[in-house]
Design a protein around this motif. Structure first.
Motif, mmCIF file in Angstrom:
data_model
loop_
_atom_site.group_PDB
_atom_site.id
_atom_site.type_symbol
_atom_site.label_atom_id
_atom_site.label_comp_id
_atom_site.label_asym_id
_atom_site.label_seq_id
_atom_site.Cartn_x
_atom_site.Cartn_y
_atom_site.Cartn_z
ATOM 1 N N LYS A 1 -62.613 33.322 7.684
ATOM 2 C CA LYS A 1 -63.815 34.116 7.440
ATOM 3 C C LYS A 1 -63.495 35.475 6.821
ATOM 4 O O LYS A 1 -64.401 36.191 6.382
ATOM 5 N N LEU A 2 -62.222 35.829 6.799
ATOM 6 C CA LEU A 2 -61.803 37.143 6.289
ATOM 7 C C LEU A 2 -61.472 37.047 4.805
ATOM 8 O O LEU A 2 -60.620 36.249 4.407
ATOM 9 N N ALA A 3 -62.127 37.881 3.994
ATOM 10 C CA ALA A 3 -61.930 37.820 2.541
ATOM 11 C C ALA A 3 -60.489 38.123 2.152
ATOM 12 O O ALA A 3 -59.921 37.476 1.262
ATOM 13 N N TYR A 4 -59.877 39.104 2.821
ATOM 14 C CA TYR A 4 -58.517 39.487 2.441
ATOM 15 C C TYR A 4 -57.490 38.420 2.811
ATOM 16 O O TYR A 4 -56.370 38.415 2.299
ATOM 17 N N TYR A 5 -57.839 37.509 3.707
ATOM 18 C CA TYR A 5 -56.926 36.409 4.055
ATOM 19 C C TYR A 5 -56.553 35.611 2.813
ATOM 20 O O TYR A 5 -55.383 35.265 2.613
ATOM 21 N N TYR A 6 -57.524 35.320 1.956
ATOM 22 C CA TYR A 6 -57.291 34.485 0.782
ATOM 23 C C TYR A 6 -56.378 35.174 -0.227
ATOM 24 O O TYR A 6 -55.564 34.521 -0.884
ATOM 25 N N VAL A 7 -56.506 36.482 -0.325
ATOM 26 C CA VAL A 7 -55.643 37.249 -1.233
ATOM 27 C C VAL A 7 -54.214 37.264 -0.710
ATOM 28 O O VAL A 7 -53.254 36.975 -1.438
ATOM 29 N N LEU B 1 -63.157 27.330 1.844
ATOM 30 C CA LEU B 1 -64.465 27.979 1.644
ATOM 31 C C LEU B 1 -65.620 26.975 1.695
ATOM 32 O O LEU B 1 -66.551 27.162 2.489
ATOM 33 N N PRO B 2 -65.601 25.907 0.895
ATOM 34 C CA PRO B 2 -66.675 24.919 1.034
ATOM 35 C C PRO B 2 -66.585 24.136 2.342
ATOM 36 O O PRO B 2 -67.602 23.718 2.901
ATOM 37 N N GLN B 3 -65.365 23.955 2.835
ATOM 38 C CA GLN B 3 -65.175 23.208 4.086
ATOM 39 C C GLN B 3 -65.914 23.867 5.239
ATOM 40 O O GLN B 3 -66.512 23.192 6.084
ATOM 41 N N TYR B 4 -65.883 25.207 5.275
ATOM 42 C CA TYR B 4 -66.559 25.946 6.347
ATOM 43 C C TYR B 4 -67.897 26.535 5.894
ATOM 44 O O TYR B 4 -68.417 27.450 6.525
ATOM 45 N N ASN C 1 -68.085 33.626 -5.038
ATOM 46 C CA ASN C 1 -66.715 33.608 -4.516
ATOM 47 C C ASN C 1 -65.979 32.282 -4.721
ATOM 48 O O ASN C 1 -64.826 32.151 -4.318
ATOM 49 N N TYR C 2 -66.659 31.295 -5.333
ATOM 50 C CA TYR C 2 -65.979 30.000 -5.465
ATOM 51 C C TYR C 2 -66.397 29.189 -6.686
ATOM 52 O O TYR C 2 -65.570 28.903 -7.562
#
Length: 330
Positions: A290-296, A27-30, A37-38
């Motif tokens: 970039k997809l929120a559900y990816y992290y879940v 998240l901070p990397q990109y 969110n972080y």
């Protein structure tokens, strides 16, 4: 012997915290990280590793000195076994990158060989960066064994570890070239903290859970504002959290049973995290972060798959290790 079920529950949540540290690291990397969110929760995740060290120290405080050597050997076995596993995984990624992405084969091999050094072996990063925890724990447990062998009082042991850790933090002496992420000085400090709590009359400490909440809040605020004092409140937060779990041992439950998988999750989650990301890239999904559900989804997969596949992978690693005549022996 009295069992501390709440400590197991916290260990499970700490394992999840470690997974989140790595899965949300992009998240901070990109430049996608926001306070929502972080940043508001990220500091709390840093409690995980200190708690693991401190919980190990408390556990050792309940054991005779004869147990320590076997404990160190078991951690050493884990370290060597999964170092071999992650080095093999790196070579596998070089082959797959050549096959799917057309990356130069020998460049990948050369990058792996550059990291095969005595320094990376000592700091735990020779196989994977997150394995630094294991050699740090080995050295910390050995130092604790020496203190116990010479009948050093728990309070004095904790004082010695505090001086060593603070000297490293202030760079009066530094081990960072060899021991990264705080290394054995951090490990010895928190291990000694847990050992000290094991010999402490915790009844004298009133409302440790409130102390944990207040110190954790201050730690988060100081971390957000980038104050160097945050490390002090991380120490206080860990102390109160361990004390609270000791004062209220809790009862056996599903969550407490899941605590036994915390080590599995810690060691293997990077394998599944990197594998999932590589598969997505190989199939052309380059902006999945970039997809929120990816992290879940990736966090859940890292946890579940680590629990399922830890034992069969560890057994195979031990067999390889034994075949190579390395010293064997959680």
């Amino acid at each position: 012997m009295k069992y501390y079920y709440n400590m197991d529950i916290i260990k499970f949540f700490c394992a999840i915290a470690v997974v989140l540290i790595h899965t949300t690291g992009s998240l901070p990397q990109y430049e996608l990280a926001t306070m929502t969110n972080y940043y508001f929760y990220r500091p709390l995740l840093d409690i995980a590793v200190p708690f693991f060290f401190a919980a190990s120290g408390f556990f050792l405080s309940l054991k005779p000195i004869s147990y320590y050597k076997g404990y160190i050997n078991k951690i050493l076995t884990l370290y060597i076994s999964f170092t071999i596993f992650y080095i093999a995984f790196k070579f596998l990624l070089v082959f797959s990158d050549r096959l799917f992405l057309g990356k130069p084969f020998w460049t990948g091999i050369e990058n792996i060989l550059k990291n095969l050094s005595l320094t990376s072996l000592l700091n735990g990063t020779i196989g994977s960066f997150h394995l630094w925890f294991l050699p740090a724990l080995i050295i910390a447990a050995f130092l604790l064994l020496v203190c116990v062998h010479f009948s050093v009082k728990p309070s004095v042991t904790f004082l010695i570890s505090s001086i060593l850790y603070l000297a490293n933090l202030t760079e009066m002496i530094t081990f960072n070239d060899v021991f990264q992420y705080g290394g054995f000085t951090k490990g010895f400090f928190y291990l000694s903290m847990g050992y000290y709590i094991g010999h402490l009359k915790t009844d004298r400490i009133k409302n440790p859970f409130i102390g944990f909440c207040l110190s954790a809040l201050l730690y988060v605020i100081l971390t957000i504002y980038q104050s160097s004092l945050n490390v002090v409140f991380l120490m206080i937060t860990t102390f109160y959290l361990v004390t609270a779990s000791v004062k209220k041992p809790g009862e056996k439950s599903l969550l407490s049973r899941l605590g036994s998988y915390s080590l599995n999750i810690y060691i293997l989650h990077i394998f599944f995290y990197q594998s999932i990301n590589k598969i997505l890239i190989y199939f052309g999904y380059h902006e999945f972060y970039k997809l929120a559900y990816y992290y879940v989804i990736v966090t859940l997969l890292c946890i579940v798959l680590s629990v399922i596949f830890y034992e069969p992978i560890f057994k195979q690693c031990k067999r390889v290790k034994q075949c190579q005549a390395l010293p064997v022996d959680k």
